[in-house]
Design a protein around this motif. Structure first.
Motif, short mmCIF file in Angstrom:
data_model
loop_
_atom_site.label_atom_id
_atom_site.label_comp_id
_atom_site.label_asym_id
_atom_site.label_seq_id
_atom_site.Cartn_x
_atom_site.Cartn_y
_atom_site.Cartn_z
N UNK A 15 1.74 -6.01 8.41
CA UNK A 15 2.39 -5.92 9.71
C UNK A 15 3.79 -6.52 9.67
N UNK A 16 3.99 -7.54 8.83
CA UNK A 16 5.32 -8.12 8.67
C UNK A 16 6.27 -7.11 8.04
N UNK A 17 5.80 -6.39 7.04
CA UNK A 17 6.64 -5.36 6.42
C UNK A 17 6.89 -4.21 7.40
N UNK A 18 5.88 -3.90 8.21
CA UNK A 18 6.04 -2.82 9.20
C UNK A 18 7.14 -3.16 10.21
N UNK B 152 10.36 0.08 0.63
CA UNK B 152 10.46 -1.20 1.33
C UNK B 152 9.24 -2.08 1.04
N UNK B 153 8.07 -1.47 0.88
CA UNK B 153 6.86 -2.22 0.51
C UNK B 153 6.98 -2.72 -0.92
N UNK B 154 7.43 -1.85 -1.80
CA UNK B 154 7.57 -2.23 -3.21
C UNK B 154 8.57 -3.38 -3.38
N UNK B 155 9.66 -3.35 -2.59
CA UNK B 155 10.69 -4.38 -2.72
C UNK B 155 10.29 -5.69 -2.06
N UNK B 156 9.50 -5.63 -0.99
CA UNK B 156 9.16 -6.85 -0.26
C UNK B 156 7.91 -7.53 -0.79
N UNK C 115 -0.78 -2.49 -0.19
CA UNK C 115 -0.74 -1.29 -1.03
C UNK C 115 -0.93 -0.05 -0.16
N UNK C 116 -0.10 0.96 -0.39
CA UNK C 116 -0.23 2.25 0.28
C UNK C 116 -0.35 3.32 -0.80
N UNK C 117 -0.60 4.55 -0.38
CA UNK C 117 -0.84 5.60 -1.36
C UNK C 117 0.35 5.82 -2.28
#
Length: 311
Positions: free
Chosen positions: A177-180, A250-254, A264-266
């Motif tokens: 949720x923080x990344x979102x 953005x997920x990979x970098x954060x 982790x997402x698809x």
């Protein structure tokens, strides 16, 4: 007399042929203009998609000349044996729902507010749109510092208020949720601009008539604004859905998909399988699952809204 009839028939036949040729040219002309874009689409989208599906039927490390055919084995393994895939699928669903509800809703609210006439409106529009022109990696770096456990802005504010620091990106319960929030901060401006374009293209006559009839602001919004924004909603829905389903950088970098695969997402798991573990077949299978999920959501919605717009 017969010669005249034959001549008239020949003229009629030649005229009909000329008309058919003219009509054929008119039909082919748009196709000629579309041909370059169609060729690019085939080379960049269609052919790679079918090739990816082809690779998903094999066990291959991406380097060796030999590919081992496993059929739907990669798909079976993902759905029945890969717990990280299940977690990534769940996170994608959560991210998509949050995006379609909160991001679109927030963008619409901003557009409605910034569509009103007030001093400094252009500045506010630029401020909300500015994050969208930044690269995802830059946004990720900014928000990693904002979430920093010791020196981050948010924790500094919490400490001033007497609240203990929060491990925003290290707590599996809140990291996603923080990344979102960071992703929403970046992309809400894009949807806001599209909604603004839809609002500014509306005729004011229905609103004036509703005001004369005694309709309040909410009634005018629900009965006039929302129906007139139907095509705009299709565009925003599609762009939001596509981004939320393929969110990766953005997920990979954060967080890199952590902690404990909680973010982790698809797309990130596909990258890890394909380019870190060199499981090209598994990574390709994940990408096809992702494509299928987008299609079963987006296509019915767009067709449904398209039918409603022609009613």
């Amino acid at each position: 007399m017969k010669q005249e009839l034959i001549t008239e028939q020949k003229i009629t036949i030649n005229t009909a042929k000329m008309v058919k040729r003219t009509q054929l040219k008119k039909q082919l002309k748009p196709l000629l203009f579309m041909a370059p874009a169609l060729v690019i689409y085939l080379l960049v989208i269609v052919i790679p998609t079918f090739y990816t599906f082809y690779l998903s039927l094999f066990e291959w490390n991406g380097v060796s000349a030999e590919k081992v055919f496993v059929g739907i084995g990669n798909y079976v393994n993902l759905f029945f044996n890969d717990t990280v895939f299940s977690k990534g699928l769940k996170n994608n669903v959560i991210w998509t729902v949050l995006s379609l509800v909160f991001s679109m809703g927030f963008a619409l609210i901003l557009a409605l507010l910034l569509n009103k006439s007030f001093k400094g409106r252009a500045i506010f529009r630029a401020v909300f749109y500015l994050p969208f022109i930044l690269s995802n990696i830059v946004v990720a770096i900014i928000w990693v510092w904002i979430y920093h456990p010791n020196m981050g802005l948010i924790n500094e504010v919490l400490n001033k208020l007497g609240i203990e620091s929060v491990a925003w990106l290290a707590d599996p319960k809140i990291a996603l949720y923080a990344v979102f929030v960071a992703a929403t901060w970046q992309h809400v401006g894009s949807s806001m601009v599209i909604f603004l374009a839809g609002l500014q293209s509306m005729s004011q006559e229905p609103f004036e008539a509703a005001k004369v009839d005694g309709a309040n602001s909410f009634q005018a919004f629900y009965n006039i604004t929302l129906p007139l924004l139907r095509e705009t909603f299709i565009i925003v829905f599609a762009t939001t859905l596509f981004y939320s389903m393929r969110v990766f950088d953005i997920i990979y970098a954060m967080t890199g998909g952590g902690p404990a695969h909680s973010t982790q997402v698809l797309a990130s798991w596909m990258y890890y399988q394909g380019f870190t573990l060199n499981n090209i077949g598994t990574g390709s299978a994940i990408s096809m699952v992702l494509l299928f999920l987008v299609m079963i959501i987006a296509v019915p919605y767009i067709l449904w809204q398209g039918k409603k717009s022609h009613v």
